[in-house]
Design a protein around this motif. Structure first.
Motif, PDB file in Angstrom:
ATOM      1  N   ILE A 217       0.864  -1.173   0.000  1.00  0.00           N
ATOM      2  CA  ILE A 217       0.000   0.000   0.000  1.00  0.00           C
ATOM      3  C   ILE A 217       0.904   1.228   0.000  1.00  0.00           C
ATOM      4  N   ARG A 218       0.811   2.020  -1.050  1.00  0.00           N
ATOM      5  CA  ARG A 218       1.622   3.234  -1.164  1.00  0.00           C
ATOM      6  C   ARG A 218       0.672   4.430  -1.151  1.00  0.00           C
ATOM      7  N   ALA A 219       0.887   5.345  -0.228  1.00  0.00           N
ATOM      8  CA  ALA A 219      -0.023   6.486  -0.098  1.00  0.00           C
ATOM      9  C   ALA A 219       0.755   7.778   0.087  1.00  0.00           C
ATOM     10  N   TYR A 220       0.353   8.805  -0.655  1.00  0.00           N
ATOM     11  CA  TYR A 220       0.954  10.125  -0.551  1.00  0.00           C
ATOM     12  C   TYR A 220      -0.102  11.122  -0.086  1.00  0.00           C
ATOM     13  N   LYS A 221       0.276  11.970   0.843  1.00  0.00           N
ATOM     14  CA  LYS A 221      -0.639  12.981   1.366  1.00  0.00           C
ATOM     15  C   LYS A 221      -0.886  14.062   0.317  1.00  0.00           C
ATOM     16  N   THR A 222      -2.149  14.258  -0.065  1.00  0.00           N
ATOM     17  CA  THR A 222      -2.507  15.302  -1.026  1.00  0.00           C
ATOM     18  C   THR A 222      -3.453  16.327  -0.422  1.00  0.00           C
ATOM     19  N   GLY A 223      -4.174  15.917   0.646  1.00  0.00           N
ATOM     20  CA  GLY A 223      -5.157  16.815   1.231  1.00  0.00           C
ATOM     21  C   GLY A 223      -6.447  16.909   0.449  1.00  0.00           C
ATOM     22  N   GLY A 224      -6.598  16.039  -0.557  1.00  0.00           N
ATOM     23  CA  GLY A 224      -7.804  16.061  -1.378  1.00  0.00           C
ATOM     24  C   GLY A 224      -9.042  15.642  -0.593  1.00  0.00           C
ATOM     25  N   LYS A 225     -10.193  16.165  -0.978  1.00  0.00           N
ATOM     26  CA  LYS A 225     -11.462  15.836  -0.337  1.00  0.00           C
ATOM     27  C   LYS A 225     -12.195  14.791  -1.173  1.00  0.00           C
ATOM     28  N   PRO A 226     -12.811  13.800  -0.533  1.00  0.00           N
ATOM     29  CA  PRO A 226     -13.522  12.763  -1.284  1.00  0.00           C
ATOM     30  C   PRO A 226     -14.804  13.304  -1.906  1.00  0.00           C
ATOM     31  N   THR A 227     -15.161  12.736  -3.050  1.00  0.00           N
ATOM     32  CA  THR A 227     -16.430  13.095  -3.675  1.00  0.00           C
ATOM     33  C   THR A 227     -17.555  12.275  -3.054  1.00  0.00           C
ATOM     34  N   HIS A 228     -18.774  12.703  -3.304  1.00  0.00           N
ATOM     35  CA  HIS A 228     -19.939  11.950  -2.830  1.00  0.00           C
ATOM     36  C   HIS A 228     -19.928  10.542  -3.432  1.00  0.00           C
ATOM     37  N   GLU A 229     -19.524  10.441  -4.710  1.00  0.00           N
ATOM     38  CA  GLU A 229     -19.489   9.138  -5.378  1.00  0.00           C
ATOM     39  C   GLU A 229     -18.480   8.207  -4.720  1.00  0.00           C
ATOM     40  N   GLN A 230     -17.340   8.741  -4.312  1.00  0.00           N
ATOM     41  CA  GLN A 230     -16.338   7.914  -3.631  1.00  0.00           C
ATOM     42  C   GLN A 230     -16.877   7.362  -2.317  1.00  0.00           C
ATOM     43  N   ILE A 231     -17.483   8.239  -1.536  1.00  0.00           N
ATOM     44  CA  ILE A 231     -18.023   7.815  -0.240  1.00  0.00           C
ATOM     45  C   ILE A 231     -19.123   6.777  -0.436  1.00  0.00           C
ATOM     46  N   GLU A 232     -19.985   7.022  -1.401  1.00  0.00           N
ATOM     47  CA  GLU A 232     -21.084   6.094  -1.667  1.00  0.00           C
ATOM     48  C   GLU A 232     -20.553   4.742  -2.130  1.00  0.00           C
ATOM     49  N   GLY A 233     -19.550   4.767  -3.004  1.00  0.00           N
ATOM     50  CA  GLY A 233     -18.963   3.513  -3.487  1.00  0.00           C
ATOM     51  C   GLY A 233     -18.329   2.709  -2.368  1.00  0.00           C
ATOM     52  N   TYR A 234     -17.652   3.399  -1.465  1.00  0.00           N
ATOM     53  CA  TYR A 234     -17.047   2.720  -0.319  1.00  0.00           C
ATOM     54  C   TYR A 234     -18.114   2.087   0.560  1.00  0.00           C
ATOM     55  N   GLU A 235     -19.176   2.835   0.838  1.00  0.00           N
ATOM     56  CA  GLU A 235     -20.251   2.328   1.684  1.00  0.00           C
ATOM     57  C   GLU A 235     -20.920   1.110   1.059  1.00  0.00           C
ATOM     58  N   GLN A 236     -21.130   1.133  -0.243  1.00  0.00           N
ATOM     59  CA  GLN A 236     -21.767   0.010  -0.928  1.00  0.00           C
ATOM     60  C   GLN A 236     -20.890  -1.238  -0.866  1.00  0.00           C
ATOM     61  N   PHE A 237     -19.599  -1.066  -1.065  1.00  0.00           N
ATOM     62  CA  PHE A 237     -18.686  -2.204  -1.024  1.00  0.00           C
ATOM     63  C   PHE A 237     -18.655  -2.813   0.377  1.00  0.00           C
ATOM     64  N   LYS A 238     -18.572  -1.947   1.365  1.00  0.00           N
ATOM     65  CA  LYS A 238     -18.544  -2.398   2.760  1.00  0.00           C
ATOM     66  C   LYS A 238     -19.832  -3.133   3.123  1.00  0.00           C
ATOM     67  N   GLU A 239     -20.957  -2.593   2.685  1.00  0.00           N
ATOM     68  CA  GLU A 239     -22.252  -3.218   2.987  1.00  0.00           C
ATOM     69  C   GLU A 239     -22.384  -4.572   2.302  1.00  0.00           C
ATOM     70  N   MET A 240     -21.891  -4.660   1.060  1.00  0.00           N
ATOM     71  CA  MET A 240     -21.979  -5.919   0.322  1.00  0.00           C
ATOM     72  C   MET A 240     -21.267  -7.048   1.057  1.00  0.00           C
TER      73      MET A 240
END
Length: 389
Positions: A348-371
């Motif tokens: 897992i490689r991660a770089y700090k960008t400070g970017g804010k998640p979109t609504h679609e990103q949050i929704e996609g994460y929630e759907q995957f977790k729920e599945m």
């Protein structure tokens, strides 16, 4: 500098055959499957080309473009990406583009005196040369005293070089105006900890301070003695685990290799809370999701224990990477070492960008977790950083 002026200025130097190497990153579109492109000049059949190495999540692809045809490719690259680092023979350039193509442009003299290497069909060019003796590799038993890589340690030598490639990629994200603070959780025998220190401190001349942490007292004592023998004054090893370590308020890079199960999540959470610029993590033994999985639609797969175990590991790392994306990082899952050498080959490689998640990103994460009926430990650890109901 205006956008068109910058574009023409850099292109002019490339067409003048001044390029040593370049990295283009930060895709403008989240849907862009290409995460990063590396450029270098090569010679094929006595003709000058620019090689483009396209870096996807899991694979690399290459394209060789004759220099006479490169201008149109350059236009496309600037349309699709926002960050550019270029090494020319006489100068280094860093460029950041806004959404509206406002240009942040920095340049410095190239003091490394590198020459353009046009060789193409050649043996793997490791960042640590396999014919050069390195005191830390000799001391760790990877090389003989003459500097020859031992046959039985060649896979370890390749692993070390692969790790250093990742370290080299982090240089643009590390601070330049202070001592770079680096923590390695679960450092073990510390092959990679010593390699990291050697590359950043000795090869690159960075001002760094590195701490390796492990629970095995005898291993820590041995590594401490090796660091002392090598005069690695800014490298220390301490006995302890992630939960015990509370000596820092801010860290620039966190490395965690083969931390078992949720210990990886603890290290990732600590890194986020320290506002680390770089996170490098090779997970191990992901059991948490395996116990939680309840996905009837996947029963054809999950009824097989082996498949369930592998699926759980892949899904766990996907969830970890997505959580990091949601809290302001650019996270990727990349191959660390060939799978025939170890099945624990995802980094897992991660770089700090400070970017804010979109609504679609949050929704996609929630759907995957729920599945999957997943209740990720890392999400709970970072709930104050996540805008998730």
């Amino acid at each position: 500098m205006e956008f068109n002026e910058m574009k023409d200025s850099v292109l002019k130097q490339i067409l003048s055959k001044q390029l040593i190497q370049a990295t283009i990153s930060q895709p403008r579109a989240k849907s862009n499957e290409i995460k990063r492109i590396k450029l270098k000049p090569i010679e094929i059949k006595n003709m000058y080309h620019i090689q483009l190495e396209y870096q996807y999540e899991r694979i690399l692809k290459h394209e060789n473009i004759r220099i006479e045809e490169f201008s149109s490719a350059w236009e496309k690259l600037l349309d699709d990406f926002r960050q550019i680092h270029v090494d020319f023979i006489e100068e280094k350039i860093q460029i950041q583009l806004s959404k509206k193509n406002k240009v942040m442009y920095k340049t410095e003299k190239n003091t490394s005196l590198k020459q353009v290497d046009l060789s193409h069909n050649r043996k793997k060019n490791y960042l640590l040369d396999e014919h050069t003796p390195y005191p830390f590799l000799i001391r760790l038993g990877v090389q003989t005293s003459e500097g020859k890589v031992k046959k039985q340690k060649y896979d370890k030598f390749k692993q070390i070089n692969r790790f250093i490639e990742f370290i080299d990629d982090t240089l643009a994200y590390l601070p330049k105006d202070k001592t770079v603070r680096i923590l390695d959780f679960g450092s073990g025998k510390s092959y990679l900890t010593f390699a990291l220190y050697h590359y950043l401190k000795i090869e690159k001349g960075l001002d760094i301070r590195v701490t390796g942490l492990d629970l095995k007292k005898e291993v820590i004592e041995e590594c401490s003695q090796i660091a002392k023998d090598l005069d690695y004054d800014d490298l220390e090893f301490l006995v302890g685990d992630i939960n015990d370590y509370n000596d820092e308020t801010a860290v620039d890079m966190v490395v965690t290799l083969h931390a078992c199960d949720v210990a990886t999540d603890m290290a990732l959470a600590r890194a986020v809370k320290w506002n680390a610029s770089v996170i490098l993590s090779v997970p191990c033994c992901q059991h948490e999701l395996n116990r939680q999985l309840d996905a009837p639609g996947l029963n054809i797969m999950l009824k097989h224990g082996l498949i369930k175990e592998r699926f759980s590991a892949l899904a766990t790392d996907s969830i970890r990477a997505e959580i990091l994306n949601l809290v302001g990082y650019e996270a990727q899952l990349v191959e660390f070492i060939d799978i025939e050498n170890t099945p624990k080959n995802i980094l897992i490689r991660a770089y700090k960008t400070g970017g804010k998640p979109t609504h679609e990103q949050i929704e996609g994460y929630e759907q995957f977790k729920e599945m999957l009926n997943a209740q990720p430990f890392l999400e709970n650890e970072l709930k104050e950083y996540l805008n998730i109901d």
